[in-house]
Design a protein around this motif. Structure first.
Motif, PDB file in Angstrom:
ATOM      1  N   ALA A  40     -76.569  34.817  32.942  1.00 26.06           N
ATOM      2  CA  ALA A  40     -75.873  35.989  33.502  1.00 26.06           C
ATOM      3  C   ALA A  40     -76.882  36.976  34.071  1.00 26.06           C
ATOM      4  CB  ALA A  40     -75.012  36.651  32.426  1.00 26.06           C
ATOM      5  N   ALA A  41     -77.993  37.189  33.365  1.00 29.62           N
ATOM      6  CA  ALA A  41     -79.033  38.101  33.858  1.00 29.62           C
ATOM      7  C   ALA A  41     -79.643  37.556  35.153  1.00 29.62           C
ATOM      8  CB  ALA A  41     -80.109  38.299  32.795  1.00 29.62           C
ATOM      9  N   ALA A  42     -79.909  36.266  35.204  1.00 22.30           N
ATOM     10  CA  ALA A  42     -80.468  35.651  36.404  1.00 22.30           C
ATOM     11  C   ALA A  42     -79.491  35.750  37.572  1.00 22.30           C
ATOM     12  CB  ALA A  42     -80.838  34.194  36.127  1.00 22.30           C
ATOM     13  N   ARG A  43     -78.196  35.547  37.294  1.00 19.99           N
ATOM     14  CA  ARG A  43     -77.170  35.646  38.332  1.00 19.99           C
ATOM     15  C   ARG A  43     -77.125  37.073  38.896  1.00 19.99           C
ATOM     16  NH1 ARG A  43     -73.443  33.111  35.867  1.00 19.99           N
ATOM     17  NH2 ARG A  43     -73.768  31.170  36.970  1.00 19.99           N
ATOM     18  N   ARG A  44     -77.191  38.103  37.986  1.00 19.15           N
ATOM     19  CA  ARG A  44     -77.212  39.501  38.454  1.00 19.15           C
ATOM     20  C   ARG A  44     -78.437  39.755  39.340  1.00 19.15           C
ATOM     21  NH1 ARG A  44     -75.522  40.434  33.220  1.00 19.15           N
ATOM     22  NH2 ARG A  44     -77.631  40.963  32.535  1.00 19.15           N
ATOM     23  N   ARG A  45     -79.591  39.234  38.950  1.00 24.74           N
ATOM     24  CA  ARG A  45     -80.828  39.420  39.726  1.00 24.74           C
ATOM     25  C   ARG A  45     -80.704  38.759  41.104  1.00 24.74           C
ATOM     26  NH1 ARG A  45     -84.406  42.556  41.452  1.00 24.74           N
ATOM     27  NH2 ARG A  45     -86.435  41.653  41.810  1.00 24.74           N
ATOM     28  N   VAL A  46     -80.128  37.577  41.156  1.00 24.35           N
ATOM     29  CA  VAL A  46     -79.922  36.890  42.429  1.00 24.35           C
ATOM     30  C   VAL A  46     -79.009  37.717  43.327  1.00 24.35           C
ATOM     31  CG1 VAL A  46     -78.808  34.872  43.503  1.00 24.35           C
ATOM     32  CG2 VAL A  46     -80.412  34.559  41.598  1.00 24.35           C
ATOM     33  N   GLU A  47     -77.934  38.254  42.758  1.00 21.54           N
ATOM     34  CA  GLU A  47     -77.007  39.077  43.531  1.00 21.54           C
ATOM     35  C   GLU A  47     -77.699  40.340  44.049  1.00 21.54           C
ATOM     36  OE1 GLU A  47     -73.701  39.643  40.891  1.00 21.54           O
ATOM     37  OE2 GLU A  47     -72.968  37.596  41.169  1.00 21.54           O
ATOM     38  N   GLU A  48     -78.521  40.977  43.212  1.00 19.87           N
ATOM     39  CA  GLU A  48     -79.269  42.170  43.629  1.00 19.87           C
ATOM     40  C   GLU A  48     -80.208  41.837  44.790  1.00 19.87           C
ATOM     41  OE1 GLU A  48     -81.326  43.499  40.140  1.00 19.87           O
ATOM     42  OE2 GLU A  48     -79.488  44.195  39.139  1.00 19.87           O
ATOM     43  N   LEU A  49     -80.917  40.718  44.664  1.00 25.26           N
ATOM     44  CA  LEU A  49     -81.848  40.314  45.713  1.00 25.26           C
ATOM     45  C   LEU A  49     -81.121  39.951  47.005  1.00 25.26           C
ATOM     46  CD1 LEU A  49     -84.448  38.259  43.650  1.00 25.26           C
ATOM     47  CD2 LEU A  49     -84.778  40.501  44.706  1.00 25.26           C
ATOM     48  N   GLN A  50     -79.938  39.322  46.896  1.00 23.73           N
ATOM     49  CA  GLN A  50     -79.153  39.012  48.088  1.00 23.73           C
ATOM     50  C   GLN A  50     -78.704  40.290  48.787  1.00 23.73           C
ATOM     51  OE1 GLN A  50     -76.186  36.407  46.334  1.00 23.73           O
ATOM     52  NE2 GLN A  50     -77.152  34.596  47.251  1.00 23.73           N
ATOM     53  N   THR A  51     -78.321  41.294  47.987  1.00 18.97           N
ATOM     54  CA  THR A  51     -77.930  42.584  48.563  1.00 18.97           C
ATOM     55  C   THR A  51     -79.115  43.227  49.282  1.00 18.97           C
ATOM     56  OG1 THR A  51     -76.279  42.882  46.831  1.00 18.97           O
ATOM     57  CG2 THR A  51     -76.966  44.854  48.029  1.00 18.97           C
ATOM     58  N   GLU A  52     -80.300  43.202  48.641  1.00 14.58           N
ATOM     59  CA  GLU A  52     -81.509  43.750  49.265  1.00 14.58           C
ATOM     60  C   GLU A  52     -81.842  43.008  50.548  1.00 14.58           C
ATOM     61  OE1 GLU A  52     -85.110  44.409  46.924  1.00 14.58           O
ATOM     62  OE2 GLU A  52     -83.846  44.640  45.146  1.00 14.58           O
ATOM     63  N   ALA A  53     -81.713  41.668  50.511  1.00 19.09           N
ATOM     64  CA  ALA A  53     -82.017  40.863  51.692  1.00 19.09           C
ATOM     65  C   ALA A  53     -81.066  41.205  52.838  1.00 19.09           C
ATOM     66  CB  ALA A  53     -81.941  39.377  51.357  1.00 19.09           C
ATOM     67  N   ALA A  54     -79.805  41.418  52.521  1.00 19.59           N
ATOM     68  CA  ALA A  54     -78.831  41.778  53.553  1.00 19.59           C
ATOM     69  C   ALA A  54     -79.169  43.139  54.154  1.00 19.59           C
ATOM     70  CB  ALA A  54     -77.416  41.778  52.974  1.00 19.59           C
ATOM     71  N   GLU A  55     -79.562  44.097  53.305  1.00 22.58           N
ATOM     72  CA  GLU A  55     -79.942  45.422  53.792  1.00 22.58           C
ATOM     73  C   GLU A  55     -81.196  45.339  54.668  1.00 22.58           C
ATOM     74  OE1 GLU A  55     -80.366  47.729  50.224  1.00 22.58           O
ATOM     75  OE2 GLU A  55     -78.202  47.846  49.890  1.00 22.58           O
ATOM     76  N   LEU A  56     -82.156  44.519  54.248  1.00 21.48           N
ATOM     77  CA  LEU A  56     -83.367  44.345  55.042  1.00 21.48           C
ATOM     78  C   LEU A  56     -83.058  43.680  56.379  1.00 21.48           C
ATOM     79  CD1 LEU A  56     -86.042  43.306  52.383  1.00 21.48           C
ATOM     80  CD2 LEU A  56     -85.967  45.411  53.723  1.00 21.48           C
ATOM     81  N   ALA A  57     -82.120  42.743  56.390  1.00 24.48           N
ATOM     82  CA  ALA A  57     -81.740  42.082  57.637  1.00 24.48           C
ATOM     83  C   ALA A  57     -81.143  43.091  58.615  1.00 24.48           C
ATOM     84  CB  ALA A  57     -80.755  40.947  57.363  1.00 24.48           C
TER      85      ALA A  57
END
Length: 175
Positions: free
Chosen positions: A13-30
């Protein structure tokens, strides 16, 4: 004591939350990257347009007037937008240094005022740049371009003087 399956579920669950956070950051960076690319594109187009307008003004000043009956048709003729624009026009009779972009004009005026040939490393501080290898090499490239276009001569390798055009060297700074 926590069981192994429960611990694995917690870590998953912690890893899944981290992946989601990083995907959000990646989308913002894009999104930010696209905005930066759009800004860069606008600036490139602006620079190319300004260079084109300056080249056209320079050519118009030097070109003789053509009677209306001999003028080419405006319809169907298209000027490529920024393609092949020459920021440093070739020297020709009657053309003055004011048609050059600022840094090129400064270089020509510095060389014209010098008592003898100059090297790129001597010109760099005179145009207000720090004497680093990168600035010297960039200036050397500009000097070579000015030689190619007939504004300067390279009497000896790396030694630049004002081009001699049949006694017209005193016109560099005139209007």
């Amino acid at each position: 004591m926590v069981s192994l399956p429960e611990e694995l579920e917690t870590r998953e669950a912690a890893a899944r939350r981290r992946v989601e956070e990083l995907q959000t950051e990646a989308a913002e960076l894009a999104v930010r990257l696209e905005e930066a690319r759009a800004d860069l594109s606008r600036l490139e187009i602006t620079r190319e347009t300004v260079a084109q307008v300056l080249a056209e003004l320079s050519a118009a000043e030097a070109a003789p007037e053509v009677p209306a009956k001999d003028a080419p048709e405006a319809e169907g003729a298209s000027v490529p937008h920024g393609v092949g624009v020459m920021a440093v026009p070739p020297w020709r009779e009657g053309l003055v240094a004011q048609v050059l972009p600022d840094v090129y004009r400064d270089i020509v005026e510095i060389v014209a005022d010098a008592p003898g040939p100059l090297q790129a490393k001597q010109i760099v501080p005179r145009i207000g740049l720090e004497a680093t290898t990168a600035k010297i090499e960039g200036t050397r490239g500009k000097l070579k371009r000015l030689v190619e276009r007939g504004w300067l001569d390279e009497d000896a390798p790396g030694r630049f003087t004002l081009a001699r055009h049949g006694g017209d060297t005193d016109r560099v700074n005139s209007r």
